[in-house]
Design a protein around this motif. Structure first.
Motif, mmCIF file in Angstrom:
data_model
loop_
_atom_site.group_PDB
_atom_site.id
_atom_site.type_symbol
_atom_site.label_atom_id
_atom_site.label_comp_id
_atom_site.label_asym_id
_atom_site.label_seq_id
_atom_site.Cartn_x
_atom_site.Cartn_y
_atom_site.Cartn_z
ATOM 1 N N GLN A 79 0.839 -1.203 0.000
ATOM 2 C CA GLN A 79 0.000 0.000 0.000
ATOM 3 C C GLN A 79 0.869 1.247 0.000
ATOM 4 O OE1 GLN A 79 -3.568 0.510 -0.048
ATOM 5 N NE2 GLN A 79 -2.667 2.492 -0.525
ATOM 6 N N ALA A 81 1.489 5.076 0.744
ATOM 7 C CA ALA A 81 0.967 6.009 1.739
ATOM 8 C C ALA A 81 1.895 7.220 1.786
ATOM 9 C CB ALA A 81 0.874 5.338 3.102
ATOM 10 N N THR A 91 -2.764 12.016 5.996
ATOM 11 C CA THR A 91 -4.011 11.391 5.549
ATOM 12 C C THR A 91 -5.043 12.384 5.019
ATOM 13 O OG1 THR A 91 -4.888 11.444 7.800
ATOM 14 C CG2 THR A 91 -3.735 9.431 7.120
ATOM 15 N N VAL A 94 -6.579 11.982 1.406
ATOM 16 C CA VAL A 94 -6.101 10.698 0.864
ATOM 17 C C VAL A 94 -7.214 9.661 0.996
ATOM 18 C CG1 VAL A 94 -4.379 8.863 1.069
ATOM 19 C CG2 VAL A 94 -3.717 11.241 1.513
ATOM 20 N N THR A 95 -7.550 9.019 -0.119
ATOM 21 C CA THR A 95 -8.535 7.934 -0.088
ATOM 22 C C THR A 95 -7.976 6.722 -0.823
ATOM 23 O OG1 THR A 95 -9.642 8.757 -2.071
ATOM 24 C CG2 THR A 95 -10.560 9.442 0.036
ATOM 25 N N THR A 96 -8.303 5.562 -0.309
ATOM 26 C CA THR A 96 -7.869 4.302 -0.907
ATOM 27 C C THR A 96 -9.115 3.535 -1.331
ATOM 28 O OG1 THR A 96 -5.921 4.270 0.501
ATOM 29 C CG2 THR A 96 -6.557 2.189 -0.503
ATOM 30 N N LYS A 106 -6.809 1.840 -6.206
ATOM 31 C CA LYS A 106 -6.124 3.121 -6.385
ATOM 32 C C LYS A 106 -6.071 3.878 -5.070
ATOM 33 C CE LYS A 106 -10.314 5.499 -7.905
ATOM 34 N NZ LYS A 106 -10.958 6.220 -8.985
ATOM 35 N N THR A 107 -5.105 4.769 -5.003
ATOM 36 C CA THR A 107 -4.985 5.700 -3.894
ATOM 37 C C THR A 107 -5.011 7.090 -4.499
ATOM 38 O OG1 THR A 107 -3.709 4.133 -2.581
ATOM 39 C CG2 THR A 107 -3.542 6.454 -1.961
ATOM 40 N N THR A 108 -5.903 7.922 -3.982
ATOM 41 C CA THR A 108 -6.070 9.274 -4.512
ATOM 42 C C THR A 108 -5.651 10.281 -3.458
ATOM 43 O OG1 THR A 108 -7.930 8.524 -5.867
ATOM 44 C CG2 THR A 108 -7.744 10.901 -5.489
#
Length: 135
Positions: A79, A81, A91, A94-96, A106-108
């Motif tokens: 992941q 981060a 954070t 940040v959204t996963t 995806k991580t945005t």
């Protein structure tokens, strides 16, 4: 400088609107894979490849959005981060989404227009070496 004519009022207002308009926010998508490379800080091991480049320094612009596509199977267990400049988890914005290594993962990151911004990216399982700094 207003001289009373309608054209002058228009010119003054047009200038003020243009002066208060910022560059539109952009969205950038990075394709993330994991493979052997040079770790941040030295040595070798698995690193994040961001759109084909091994753990590059990233540049984030305020107000912009960054999408890290982690659907490649090599991302399973890795992941991505972010940390702030003090080394604490970042954070904000940040959204996963989805399961690492599967379609739609995806991580945005939406970078705020003001305040703290991400300063580093890393792997939550394997630490800082897989990532790098964000300028």
């Amino acid at each position: 400088n207003y001289n009373g004519s309608l054209q002058s009022v228009y010119d003054v207002l047009k200038f003020r609107v243009r002066a208060n308009t910022s560059t539109p926010a952009s969205t950038t998508t990075y394709v993330v894979t994991v493979a052997s490379g040079t770790l941040y800080g030295g040595g070798s091991g698995n690193v994040f490849y961001i759109s084909g480049t091994g753990n590059p320094v990233l540049t984030f612009a305020r107000g912009s959005t960054y999408i890290f596509d982690q659907s490649n199977t090599s991302n399973a267990g890795h992941q991505i981060a972010f940390k702030d400049s003090s080394g604490n988890a970042y954070t904000t914005g940040v959204t996963t989404t989805g399961t690492l290594g599967q379609a739609g993962a995806k991580t945005t990151v939406v970078v705020p227009s003001t305040g703290a911004v991400p300063a580093q990216y890393y792997c939550t399982s394997h630490g800082n070496g897989m990532g790098n700094i964000i300028s």
